[in-house]
Write a protein that holds these residues in place. Structure first.
Motif, PDB file in Angstrom:
ATOM      1  N   ALA A 161     -21.673   7.959  -1.898  1.00  0.00           N
ATOM      2  CA  ALA A 161     -20.647   7.071  -2.148  1.00  0.00           C
ATOM      3  C   ALA A 161     -20.079   7.309  -3.710  1.00  0.00           C
ATOM      4  N   ILE A 162     -18.959   6.716  -3.956  1.00  0.00           N
ATOM      5  CA  ILE A 162     -18.275   7.183  -5.157  1.00  0.00           C
ATOM      6  C   ILE A 162     -19.085   6.698  -6.106  1.00  0.00           C
ATOM      7  N   PRO A 163     -19.409   7.067  -7.209  1.00  0.00           N
ATOM      8  CA  PRO A 163     -20.180   6.379  -8.438  1.00  0.00           C
ATOM      9  C   PRO A 163     -19.222   5.386  -8.885  1.00  0.00           C
ATOM     10  N   SER A 164     -20.166   4.447  -9.524  1.00  0.00           N
ATOM     11  CA  SER A 164     -19.585   3.085 -10.112  1.00  0.00           C
ATOM     12  C   SER A 164     -18.528   3.564 -11.096  1.00  0.00           C
ATOM     13  N   ALA A 165     -18.902   4.740 -12.195  1.00  0.00           N
ATOM     14  CA  ALA A 165     -18.108   4.763 -12.960  1.00  0.00           C
ATOM     15  C   ALA A 165     -16.804   5.518 -12.663  1.00  0.00           C
ATOM     16  N   ASP A 166     -16.746   6.271 -11.729  1.00  0.00           N
ATOM     17  CA  ASP A 166     -15.545   6.987 -10.965  1.00  0.00           C
ATOM     18  C   ASP A 166     -14.681   5.774 -10.415  1.00  0.00           C
ATOM     19  N   PHE A 167     -15.399   4.971  -9.785  1.00  0.00           N
ATOM     20  CA  PHE A 167     -14.835   3.762  -9.064  1.00  0.00           C
ATOM     21  C   PHE A 167     -13.789   2.851  -9.924  1.00  0.00           C
ATOM     22  N   VAL A 168     -14.454   2.735 -11.002  1.00  0.00           N
ATOM     23  CA  VAL A 168     -13.971   1.900 -12.007  1.00  0.00           C
ATOM     24  C   VAL A 168     -12.851   2.541 -12.927  1.00  0.00           C
ATOM     25  N   ARG A 169     -12.984   3.830 -13.115  1.00  0.00           N
ATOM     26  CA  ARG A 169     -12.078   4.741 -13.958  1.00  0.00           C
ATOM     27  C   ARG A 169     -11.023   4.747 -12.956  1.00  0.00           C
ATOM     28  N   ILE A 170     -10.917   5.280 -11.863  1.00  0.00           N
ATOM     29  CA  ILE A 170      -9.608   5.479 -10.956  1.00  0.00           C
ATOM     30  C   ILE A 170      -8.908   4.169 -10.835  1.00  0.00           C
ATOM     31  N   LEU A 171      -9.524   3.000 -10.454  1.00  0.00           N
ATOM     32  CA  LEU A 171      -8.886   1.624 -10.376  1.00  0.00           C
ATOM     33  C   LEU A 171      -8.192   1.269 -11.699  1.00  0.00           C
ATOM     34  N   ASP A 172      -9.012   1.545 -12.746  1.00  0.00           N
ATOM     35  CA  ASP A 172      -8.169   1.290 -14.035  1.00  0.00           C
ATOM     36  C   ASP A 172      -6.937   2.119 -14.058  1.00  0.00           C
ATOM     37  N   GLY A 173      -6.832   3.462 -13.624  1.00  0.00           N
ATOM     38  CA  GLY A 173      -5.442   4.099 -13.746  1.00  0.00           C
ATOM     39  C   GLY A 173      -4.738   3.691 -12.913  1.00  0.00           C
ATOM     40  N   LEU A 174      -5.074   3.251 -11.699  1.00  0.00           N
ATOM     41  CA  LEU A 174      -4.076   2.514 -10.860  1.00  0.00           C
ATOM     42  C   LEU A 174      -3.409   1.332 -10.812  1.00  0.00           C
ATOM     43  N   SER A 175      -4.161   0.433 -11.735  1.00  0.00           N
ATOM     44  CA  SER A 175      -3.969  -0.940 -12.245  1.00  0.00           C
ATOM     45  C   SER A 175      -2.542  -1.232 -12.644  1.00  0.00           C
ATOM     46  N   PRO A 176      -1.665  -0.284 -13.347  1.00  0.00           N
ATOM     47  CA  PRO A 176      -0.437  -0.641 -13.817  1.00  0.00           C
ATOM     48  C   PRO A 176       0.510  -0.661 -12.508  1.00  0.00           C
ATOM     49  N   TYR A 177       0.113   0.158 -11.732  1.00  0.00           N
ATOM     50  CA  TYR A 177       1.087   0.106 -10.337  1.00  0.00           C
ATOM     51  C   TYR A 177       0.749  -0.704  -9.726  1.00  0.00           C
ATOM     52  N   ILE A 178      -0.462  -1.191  -9.282  1.00  0.00           N
ATOM     53  CA  ILE A 178      -0.813  -2.584  -8.700  1.00  0.00           C
ATOM     54  C   ILE A 178      -0.310  -3.582  -9.316  1.00  0.00           C
ATOM     55  N   ASP A 179      -0.321  -3.972 -10.528  1.00  0.00           N
ATOM     56  CA  ASP A 179       0.379  -5.210 -11.053  1.00  0.00           C
ATOM     57  C   ASP A 179       1.534  -5.211 -11.028  1.00  0.00           C
ATOM     58  N   GLN A 180       2.297  -4.069 -11.138  1.00  0.00           N
ATOM     59  CA  GLN A 180       3.728  -3.951 -11.067  1.00  0.00           C
ATOM     60  C   GLN A 180       3.947  -4.506  -9.304  1.00  0.00           C
ATOM     61  N   ILE A 181       3.692  -4.236  -8.527  1.00  0.00           N
ATOM     62  CA  ILE A 181       3.646  -4.338  -6.955  1.00  0.00           C
ATOM     63  C   ILE A 181       3.559  -5.881  -6.892  1.00  0.00           C
ATOM     64  N   GLU A 182       2.245  -6.143  -7.239  1.00  0.00           N
ATOM     65  CA  GLU A 182       1.867  -7.603  -7.171  1.00  0.00           C
ATOM     66  C   GLU A 182       2.792  -8.642  -7.795  1.00  0.00           C
ATOM     67  N   THR A 220       0.751  -1.257   0.021  1.00  0.00           N
ATOM     68  CA  THR A 220       0.060   0.066  -0.183  1.00  0.00           C
ATOM     69  C   THR A 220       0.842   1.312   0.121  1.00  0.00           C
ATOM     70  N   LYS A 221       1.789   1.312   0.885  1.00  0.00           N
ATOM     71  CA  LYS A 221       2.779   2.235   0.866  1.00  0.00           C
ATOM     72  C   LYS A 221       3.459   2.526  -0.434  1.00  0.00           C
ATOM     73  N   GLN A 222       3.794   1.317  -1.111  1.00  0.00           N
ATOM     74  CA  GLN A 222       4.498   1.660  -2.560  1.00  0.00           C
ATOM     75  C   GLN A 222       3.495   2.260  -3.446  1.00  0.00           C
ATOM     76  N   LEU A 223       2.203   1.726  -3.563  1.00  0.00           N
ATOM     77  CA  LEU A 223       1.381   2.197  -4.248  1.00  0.00           C
ATOM     78  C   LEU A 223       0.946   3.600  -4.161  1.00  0.00           C
ATOM     79  N   ILE A 224       1.030   4.155  -2.947  1.00  0.00           N
ATOM     80  CA  ILE A 224       0.715   5.665  -2.776  1.00  0.00           C
ATOM     81  C   ILE A 224       1.815   6.445  -3.088  1.00  0.00           C
ATOM     82  N   GLN A 225       3.035   6.056  -2.862  1.00  0.00           N
ATOM     83  CA  GLN A 225       4.252   6.762  -3.407  1.00  0.00           C
ATOM     84  C   GLN A 225       4.103   6.638  -4.857  1.00  0.00           C
ATOM     85  N   MET A 226       4.226   5.462  -5.620  1.00  0.00           N
ATOM     86  CA  MET A 226       4.137   5.539  -6.913  1.00  0.00           C
ATOM     87  C   MET A 226       3.008   6.222  -7.717  1.00  0.00           C
ATOM     88  N   ALA A 227       1.780   6.552  -7.064  1.00  0.00           N
ATOM     89  CA  ALA A 227       0.683   7.344  -7.733  1.00  0.00           C
ATOM     90  C   ALA A 227       0.643   8.687  -6.971  1.00  0.00           C
TER      91      ALA A 227
END
Length: 450
Positions: free
Chosen positions: A101-122, A37-44
């Protein structure tokens, strides 16, 4: 777009921990690691936005305290983000701005943008290492908070605190609700050890407030605060707000210079949560631009904020005739509070869905003393919330009551309870959060805004 819908997004968030679903994990200090989590927060760059943070922990009332604190700050003129857990119906409920609550479209969009960092960390994780879903939810929330101009965030830890991903934020305020024996497998078998886990949310040179605690919990919080040069204020029993009585939708309370107020949540214990929230909101507000603490406008904002709190599924009346209430009361203390706070007509029929890691025997005993019948049920929605097997649950409950039935689903349990209660009785659903969520769906509540 990588994710077709919210369902695909949730599956992705849980894919790392899903690998370990059948792997035995030990205490939090051995099995949880906030490094990904710390790595993701720093990378993004997720902590660049100037914002005040409060982190809330405890064993009971931390969700209510979070939403009350947030609502007070909102009425004081701030844009407020929250993270709470668990959710009732949608995972998006965990992330809110000014109650929405965060709208579904925003939830999916933001996760999509973060996913390359998450993939790299995983890709670097091995063995029993995993990327905590809570850490990913936190990252999504922080990005959305940035986009929404959130200047104050109140975040509830999921369990414990020291090894909880929520605790990686630079909070200058830590709030402690009552600490009790809970999650003993993960946190320890003594109040002192559990308090050690929870005290880990205190940051150096910050502030901490706590409601009255057991002596060993209080000592541990003080020790942690001293170790990091934080200022710790314990709210003594005589300094808590005074409970004045119930209203149709909440409670009346009196607190210091604020005088008599109405809180739109039921339960005597909510006075304690509100007292802590008033102190916490005042501490955060003092570091933000806004109306003066000493002004009449400040007092008025506290009054209107308390009256405006919504927190579904907590001593929530679902209908009349028969009166049906739902509450996530899965501890002995919470069970007693429900029976003290809800107007009960006879016959009282109680539907119980208590997880196996709670004192289900004790909860059964409390409700058996007042109920005409007990109906036991469970949910399979969340694999992390497990219930005692039917034979074990029935054997435990029948120690205290002769009319005990096991029903495998909530809808069928409610159907049986209606038949037993008639139109003039009361039905109480004292159930774990997944079952609270099922109740919200059964009665058609929209939880997107609170």
């Amino acid at each position: 777009m990588r994710f077709y819908d919210e369902g695909e997004a949730i599956t992705y968030i849980f894919r790392s921990i899903a690998r370990l679903r059948d792997v035995e994990r030990g205490p939090d200090e051995e099995s949880r690691d906030t490094t990904p989590t710390k790595q993701l927060i720093q990378m993004a760059d997720l902590l660049d936005y100037p914002r005040e943070y409060a982190v809330v922990t405890g064993s009971k009332g931390k969700g209510s305290t979070t939403v009350i604190t947030a609502k007070l700050l909102q009425h004081l003129g701030h844009t407020v983000g929250t993270i709470t857990s668990p959710h009732l119906v949608s995972w998006r409920e965990r992330i809110r701005v000014n109650g929405r609550a965060i709208p579904s479209a925003d939830f999916v969009r933001i996760l999509d943008g973060l996913s390359p960092y998450i993939d790299q960390i995983e890709s670097t994780l091995t063995g029993k290492q995993y990327f905590s879903p809570q850490g990913i939810f936190l990252a999504v929330a922080l990005r959305w908070f940035d986009e929404q101009g959130v200047n104050a965030a109140v975040l509830e830890v999921g369990r414990g605190g020291r090894y909880d991903d929520i605790s990686v934020v630079p909070n200058r305020l830590a709030l402690f609700t009552p600490i009790m024996l809970e999650h003993v497998k993960q946190l320890g078998r003594t109040i002192e050890r559990i308090a050690w886990h929870k005290a880990g949310i205190i940051k150096p040179y910050s502030y901490a407030y706590s409601v009255p605690q057991a002596p060993e919990a209080l000592a541990m919080i003080q020790t942690e605060a001293d170790a990091v040069n934080a200022e710790f204020a314990w709210i003594a029993p005589q300094d808590m707000g005074e409970y004045l009585g119930e209203t149709e939708t909440g409670v009346r309370m009196r607190y210091g210079r604020y005088g008599d107020m109405t809180l739109s949540l039921k339960g005597t214990y909510q006075v304690m949560n509100a007292t802590l929230a008033i102190q916490g909101a005042g501490n955060m507000h003092g570091r933000l631009a806004g109306i003066s603490h000493a002004s009449p406008e400040y007092v008025a904002a506290i009054h209107t904020g308390l009256a405006d709190v919504k927190w579904y599924g907590r001593m929530h009346k679902l209908q009349d005739r028969p009166a049906i209430w739902v509450d996530g009361s899965t501890t002995v203390v919470a069970a007693r509070s429900v029976l003290e706070s809800i107007p009960l007509t006879t016959p009282l029929i109680t539907i119980l869905g208590t997880p196996s890691d709670r004192d289900y025997d004790g909860v059964y005993k409390v409700f058996a003393e007042r109920s005409a019948a007990l109906i036991l049920t469970e949910s399979k929605i969340n694999f992390n919330v497990r219930f005692p097997d039917p034979d074990t649950a029935l054997t435990a409950a029948r120690q205290y009551h002769s009319d005990v039935t096991y029903v495998p689903s909530l809808d069928r349990a409610v159907e049986l309870a209606r038949a037993k209660a008639g139109l003039d009785g009361t039905i109480v659903l004292a159930v774990a959060q997944p079952l609270v969520g099922e109740a919200m769906l059964l009665w058609g509540f929209n939880l997107d805004s609170i």
